[in-house]
Structures are given as structure tokens and as C-alpha cells.
Design a protein around this motif. Structure first.
Motif, short mmCIF file in Angstrom:
data_model
loop_
_atom_site.label_atom_id
_atom_site.label_comp_id
_atom_site.label_asym_id
_atom_site.label_seq_id
_atom_site.Cartn_x
_atom_site.Cartn_y
_atom_site.Cartn_z
N LEU A 148 0.84 -1.20 0.00
CA LEU A 148 0.00 0.00 0.00
C LEU A 148 0.87 1.24 0.00
N LEU A 149 0.48 2.24 -0.79
CA LEU A 149 1.15 3.52 -0.73
C LEU A 149 0.49 4.36 0.35
N VAL A 150 1.26 4.69 1.38
CA VAL A 150 0.72 5.45 2.50
C VAL A 150 1.58 6.68 2.75
N ASP A 151 0.95 7.71 3.31
CA ASP A 151 1.67 8.93 3.66
C ASP A 151 2.33 8.74 5.02
N THR A 152 3.54 9.27 5.16
CA THR A 152 4.20 9.21 6.46
C THR A 152 3.41 10.05 7.46
N MET A 153 3.71 9.89 8.74
CA MET A 153 2.91 10.48 9.81
C MET A 153 2.54 11.92 9.52
#
Length: 210
Positions: A148-153
Motif C-alpha cells: 500500500l502507498l501510505v503517507d508518512t505520519m
């Protein structure tokens, strides 16, 4: 979220594989200074790996602390690659023509919480409780977690952003600023997810355009 510890209930469960310069590595085995590799091919060192454990009793007492379980392949033909535990405020990238029917652009970050009840995605209380791990780097970036492509915090949407910043003030503003892509509001998220399910489309395609 409703209490002072809730901001710590963000991130991924132990064993979640994330992309590093040396390949996919379990998040709980990462070390400060280790290079992470992002979607655009750039790299940055891990500045801090925060972890916090919640007991089963704590999770049962406050559903907001409970992680979401996302079954393997629930979001697309190849994502996630394995079942994954994550907090509801993790944002995953949706991209393509269906997105343009909801927002002006063709890319949108959707919180996992907006997918509750879809494709087997649900809140759970793991045996033994839940340990959350989240990464801080010097900028927002898209990183692969189990495909999954997720944004960092994203500190900006935390219930207590000032407290989080204070906790990590030695990082000189890491993970501040705008996210990599627009973040869906509740209405946009619901609309897009309903359209995708109605058309029997993957909630998050693994075929991300460049």
C-alpha cells in the motif's frame, strides 16, 4: 479521539513490512538512521520510530484505540500483500478516473477508517493488545507498506498536534507541512468508496499512475 493517549494509537502493527533502501523490512525492526525509500525514488533517514502498547483492556474500554484489520487483497488485486493491522488515521493513496469524479485532481488520500465495514475491513482487539509503530522522517512522503502507498505520519490531523510536536521537538519540525496529496474529507471519502464499490472497482488500485 477522546483522551490524551489517543494520539499514540497511530501507525502499524509489528511485522508490517515497509520499503527501505535495503528492501522491505518489518517496521518494528527498523533503526534510527536507516534509510527509507519513497515512491518517487528519493530516500531519507528514519529520524524516530515511536511505539506504544495498548492492552486488551484499554482497547476494549476505548474503541478509538482499536486498530483496523485489513485482509490481504482487500483493497486491490495485490494490496495489501498480507493481512495488516493499522490505525484508522493512516492515509492510503487512491488514484485514477474515479477520483476525478469526486475531486478536481486524480489523486486523493483516504483514511482507512472511511473503509470500515467494506471488503472485510474492521476494528479488532488483537489477543494480547496492540503495539503501534510509526515513523518520523524529515518530510512527508509516500512509502510502501505491505504494497500500500501510505503517507508518512501527518501531525496536522492529530487530536493534539502541539503535544506531538513537543514530544519530538528535537526533530526540528519533521513531518510538518502539507501531505503529499489532498486528504479526503468525510464526504469525499464516502462518495468515492461508494462509487468504487458500486462499480466493483478495487478500493485502492495497485496500478498507480506515475
Amino acid at each position: 479521539m477522546s483522551n490524551s493517549n489517543d494520539w499514540q494509537a497511530t501507525g502499524f502493527g509489528p511485522g508490517t513490512f515497509v520499503q527501505t533502501a535495503l528492501g522491505m523490512r518489518p517496521i518494528d525492526q527498523l533503526e534510527v538512521g536507516e534509510e527509507l525509500e519513497f515512491r518517487d525514488g528519493s530516500r531519507a533517514p528514519l529520524l524516530h520510530l515511536h511505539s506504544h502498547h495498548f492492552s486488551e483492556d484499554e482497547l476494549n474500554a476505548n474503541p478509538d484505540l482499536q486498530p483496523f484489520r485489513v485482509p490481504a487483497l482487500a483493497l486491490g488485486p495485490a494490496v495489501p500483500r498480507r493481512p495488516i493491522l493499522m490505525s484508522g488515521d493512516i492515509h492510503v493513496l487512491a488514484q485514477g478516473r474515479m477520483v476525478t469524479r469526486v475531486v478536481p485532481g486524480d489523486a486523493l488520500l483516504l483514511p482507512i477508517s472511511a473503509m470500515d465495514g467494506k471488503k472485510g475491513i474492521e476494528r479488532v482487539v488483537p489477543d494480547g493488545g496492540m503495539t503501534y509503530y510509526h515513523m518520523l522522517v524529515d518530510r512527508h512522503a509516500m512509502i510502501l507498506a505491505e504494497g500500500l502507498l501510505v503517507d508518512t505520519m501527518f501531525v496536522g490531523h492529530s487530536a493534539e498536534p502541539d503535544k506531538v510536536v513537543t514530544m519530538f521537538d528535537h526533530l526540528n519540525g519533521a513531518s510538518h507541512g502539507a501531505a503529499c496529496y489532498p486528504i479526503a474529507d468525510n464526504k469525499q471519502a464516502r462518495t468515492l468508496i461508494e462509487k468504487l464499490i458500486d462499480k466493483d472497482r478495487a478500493l485502492i488500485s495497485d496500478k498507480i499512475d506515475s
